[in-house]
Design a protein around this motif. Structure first.
Motif, PDB file in Angstrom:
ATOM      1  N   ALA A 143       0.828  -1.205   0.000  1.00  0.00           N
ATOM      2  CA  ALA A 143       0.000   0.000   0.000  1.00  0.00           C
ATOM      3  C   ALA A 143       0.865   1.259   0.000  1.00  0.00           C
ATOM      4  N   ILE A 144       2.005   1.202   0.684  1.00  0.00           N
ATOM      5  CA  ILE A 144       2.937   2.342   0.683  1.00  0.00           C
ATOM      6  C   ILE A 144       3.449   2.602  -0.722  1.00  0.00           C
ATOM      7  N   ARG A 145       3.825   1.539  -1.432  1.00  0.00           N
ATOM      8  CA  ARG A 145       4.296   1.714  -2.810  1.00  0.00           C
ATOM      9  C   ARG A 145       3.213   2.302  -3.706  1.00  0.00           C
ATOM     10  N   GLU A 146       1.956   1.966  -3.403  1.00  0.00           N
ATOM     11  CA  GLU A 146       0.838   2.494  -4.182  1.00  0.00           C
ATOM     12  C   GLU A 146       0.384   3.858  -3.678  1.00  0.00           C
ATOM     13  N   GLN A 147       1.055   4.360  -2.619  1.00  0.00           N
ATOM     14  CA  GLN A 147       0.743   5.645  -1.994  1.00  0.00           C
ATOM     15  C   GLN A 147      -0.700   5.700  -1.480  1.00  0.00           C
ATOM     16  N   ALA A 148      -1.173   4.561  -0.975  1.00  0.00           N
ATOM     17  CA  ALA A 148      -2.494   4.485  -0.353  1.00  0.00           C
ATOM     18  C   ALA A 148      -2.300   4.704   1.146  1.00  0.00           C
ATOM     19  N   THR A 149      -2.251   5.975   1.559  1.00  0.00           N
ATOM     20  CA  THR A 149      -1.824   6.359   2.908  1.00  0.00           C
ATOM     21  C   THR A 149      -2.659   5.721   4.012  1.00  0.00           C
TER      22      THR A 149
ATOM     23  N   ARG B 266      12.534  -3.859   9.916  1.00  0.00           N
ATOM     24  CA  ARG B 266      11.563  -3.878   8.823  1.00  0.00           C
ATOM     25  C   ARG B 266      10.196  -3.359   9.281  1.00  0.00           C
ATOM     26  N   THR B 267       9.795  -3.727  10.508  1.00  0.00           N
ATOM     27  CA  THR B 267       8.485  -3.314  10.996  1.00  0.00           C
ATOM     28  C   THR B 267       8.447  -1.813  11.273  1.00  0.00           C
ATOM     29  N   LEU B 268       9.476  -1.297  11.937  1.00  0.00           N
ATOM     30  CA  LEU B 268       9.507   0.137  12.244  1.00  0.00           C
ATOM     31  C   LEU B 268       9.663   0.983  10.976  1.00  0.00           C
ATOM     32  N   MET B 269      10.414   0.481  10.004  1.00  0.00           N
ATOM     33  CA  MET B 269      10.539   1.203   8.735  1.00  0.00           C
ATOM     34  C   MET B 269       9.209   1.242   7.999  1.00  0.00           C
ATOM     35  N   THR B 270       8.444   0.163   8.079  1.00  0.00           N
ATOM     36  CA  THR B 270       7.113   0.146   7.459  1.00  0.00           C
ATOM     37  C   THR B 270       6.202   1.158   8.132  1.00  0.00           C
ATOM     38  N   LEU B 271       6.247   1.196   9.460  1.00  0.00           N
ATOM     39  CA  LEU B 271       5.440   2.150  10.217  1.00  0.00           C
ATOM     40  C   LEU B 271       5.832   3.578   9.864  1.00  0.00           C
ATOM     41  N   ALA B 272       7.139   3.847   9.825  1.00  0.00           N
ATOM     42  CA  ALA B 272       7.620   5.194   9.507  1.00  0.00           C
ATOM     43  C   ALA B 272       7.255   5.598   8.084  1.00  0.00           C
ATOM     44  N   ALA B 273       7.379   4.665   7.157  1.00  0.00           N
ATOM     45  CA  ALA B 273       7.064   4.973   5.757  1.00  0.00           C
ATOM     46  C   ALA B 273       5.583   5.285   5.583  1.00  0.00           C
ATOM     47  N   ALA B 274       4.736   4.554   6.304  1.00  0.00           N
ATOM     48  CA  ALA B 274       3.298   4.793   6.209  1.00  0.00           C
ATOM     49  C   ALA B 274       2.949   6.194   6.707  1.00  0.00           C
TER      50      ALA B 274
ATOM     51  N   PRO C 267       5.302  16.081   2.072  1.00  0.00           N
ATOM     52  CA  PRO C 267       4.881  16.292   0.680  1.00  0.00           C
ATOM     53  C   PRO C 267       5.289  15.095  -0.180  1.00  0.00           C
ATOM     54  N   GLN C 268       4.504  14.820  -1.186  1.00  0.00           N
ATOM     55  CA  GLN C 268       4.741  13.637  -2.011  1.00  0.00           C
ATOM     56  C   GLN C 268       6.129  13.636  -2.631  1.00  0.00           C
ATOM     57  N   SER C 269       6.601  14.804  -3.057  1.00  0.00           N
ATOM     58  CA  SER C 269       7.913  14.880  -3.711  1.00  0.00           C
ATOM     59  C   SER C 269       9.040  14.497  -2.747  1.00  0.00           C
ATOM     60  N   ILE C 270       8.933  14.953  -1.479  1.00  0.00           N
ATOM     61  CA  ILE C 270       9.965  14.628  -0.485  1.00  0.00           C
ATOM     62  C   ILE C 270       9.897  13.148  -0.124  1.00  0.00           C
ATOM     63  N   HIS C 271       8.663  12.643   0.052  1.00  0.00           N
ATOM     64  CA  HIS C 271       8.513  11.223   0.366  1.00  0.00           C
ATOM     65  C   HIS C 271       9.130  10.361  -0.734  1.00  0.00           C
ATOM     66  N   LYS C 272       8.910  10.754  -1.980  1.00  0.00           N
ATOM     67  CA  LYS C 272       9.433   9.973  -3.100  1.00  0.00           C
ATOM     68  C   LYS C 272      10.958   9.968  -3.097  1.00  0.00           C
ATOM     69  N   LYS C 273      11.576  11.094  -2.785  1.00  0.00           N
ATOM     70  CA  LYS C 273      13.039  11.155  -2.716  1.00  0.00           C
ATOM     71  C   LYS C 273      13.585  10.247  -1.612  1.00  0.00           C
ATOM     72  N   ILE C 274      12.923  10.291  -0.456  1.00  0.00           N
ATOM     73  CA  ILE C 274      13.347   9.432   0.664  1.00  0.00           C
ATOM     74  C   ILE C 274      13.181   7.963   0.288  1.00  0.00           C
ATOM     75  N   GLU C 275      12.055   7.647  -0.329  1.00  0.00           N
ATOM     76  CA  GLU C 275      11.782   6.272  -0.735  1.00  0.00           C
ATOM     77  C   GLU C 275      12.853   5.769  -1.710  1.00  0.00           C
ATOM     78  N   ASN C 276      13.189   6.591  -2.700  1.00  0.00           N
ATOM     79  CA  ASN C 276      14.204   6.199  -3.680  1.00  0.00           C
ATOM     80  C   ASN C 276      15.567   5.998  -3.026  1.00  0.00           C
ATOM     81  N   MET C 277      15.891   6.859  -2.049  1.00  0.00           N
ATOM     82  CA  MET C 277      17.160   6.737  -1.347  1.00  0.00           C
ATOM     83  C   MET C 277      17.211   5.440  -0.537  1.00  0.00           C
ATOM     84  N   VAL C 278      16.106   5.139   0.162  1.00  0.00           N
ATOM     85  CA  VAL C 278      16.042   3.916   0.968  1.00  0.00           C
ATOM     86  C   VAL C 278      16.136   2.682   0.077  1.00  0.00           C
TER      87      VAL C 278
END
Length: 339
Positions: free
Chosen positions: A262-268, A292-300, A307-318
């Motif tokens: 759901a995170i990859r699909e940006q379904a917050t 893995r669990t805490l990273m999933t929680l943080a990403a959600a 903002p979507q643009s910042i989230h996308k940059k963080i996601e790509n870096m991770v």
């Protein structure tokens, strides 16, 4: 040289199945047959396959009954001593069969040999991340909540293993449960682990290319959860104590997996709900796999706050950091295997 039967279910994969078939033809292991099971596909999937002129390729037709039924049909028609499955939208690297046959030959107690998988996008480009899990000493509980095989295009299986779990349904021999249309592979691997003495073991190379696409069967979280309930109910009929012990962890890990999707699909909202459900049903997931669990929680929650643009940059870096770490792990494991 043992003969390998490769089974490809064909249903609405006209964009990809030509590449899947080509990846079988490109195998360095030559003694194979390819059974393409047309599961009543309404598109041009079969027409694409008919363009290949190779006597080792056969097309079998049936009315649409789902991927489990298509695989079962393939197994019933198979002439090989070893069975390999490839989904119509996935790919194999050329040494896939050669390396698995060598693994089975050198490990007589291993009945199911699987490989790591690299993720590719809809255009076939590698995403730089992998499906990684433990490779040996795989317990039934680990299959239930972590599915080390990863996907249906990864395993290569001795025919006698599948015959050991065969059952009859509507006067047909079945191996995969035709009532399941999601996680049917996990249910099959679980029966192998619980009902036979065969070992399930992996090799470190990423020899399978697993396609991530929005139309895939693994994208519907409601149906996935319903299928898990069916698998638990079926397994409970013959190993009730096992299910009593592992039911809640299995549900929690499945919920976390769906949260990450759901995170990859940006379904917050969906992502936050799913990860909280996972922790609520089995809070020990925080101790068992804290990173893995805490990273999933943080990403959600970052989907919600940033903002979507910042989230996308963080996601790509991770993802880049994760991919590099996974590559190092695969290289180290391959080096240890060769030592």
């Amino acid at each position: 040289m043992k003969k390998v039967t490769v089974i490809i279910p064909a249903y609405k994969v006209e964009k990809y199945i030509g590449s899947a078939v080509a990846s079988v033809i490109a195998q360095t292991y030559p003694n194979w047959e390819l059974l393409i099971v047309d599961d009543g596909s309404p598109d041009a999937s079969v027409a694409v396959c008919q363009q290949f002129d190779d006597p080792r390729i056969k097309i079998i037709r049936q009315a649409n009954r789902g991927v489990s039924a298509a695989r079962n049909t393939g197994i019933r028609h198979a002439q090989g001593e070893v069975i390999a499955f490839l989904d119509g939208d996935d790919l194999w690297l050329p040494q896939k069969l050669e390396k698995h046959l060598a693994h089975l030959e050198s490990s007589p107690s291993v009945g199911v040999s699987f490989s790591r998988s690299a993720f590719i996008d809809e255009s076939g480009e590698q995403l730089g991340i992998y499906q990684l899990s433990k490779l040996n000493a795989i317990a039934p509980s680990y299959i239930l909540y972590r599915n080390p095989i990863g996907n249906g295009s990864s395993p290569v299986i001795r025919r006698e293993v599948l015959e050991a779990i065969r059952y009859s349904d509507a006067q047909r021999d079945c191996y995969f449960d035709e009532q399941l249309h999601h996680i049917e592979d996990i249910e099959c691997w679980l029966r192998i682990a619980l009902q036979t003495s065969w070992q399930i073991e992996g090799i470190p190379e990423a020899l399978t290319l697993y396609r991530v696409n929005s139309q895939g069967a693994s994208t519907n979280e409601v149906q996935q959860l319903e299928s898990l309930e069916k698998v638990l109910a079926k397994t409970r009929t013959y190993v009730p104590k096992f299910i009593a012990l592992w039911e809640r962890p299995a549900k929690a890990y499945q919920l976390r997996f769906l949260a990450r999707r759901a995170i990859r699909e940006q379904a917050t909202s969906k992502a936050i709900q799913l990860v909280h459900q996972a922790i609520a049903i089995h809070w020990r997931i925080l101790l068992e796999e804290p990173r893995r669990t805490l990273m999933t929680l943080a990403a959600a929650y970052s989907l919600w706050f940033l903002p979507q643009s910042i989230h996308k940059k963080i996601e790509n870096m991770v993802l880049k950091i994760t991919g590099n770490s996974q590559k190092r792990r695969i290289y180290q494991e391959q080096s240890r295997q060769l030592a």
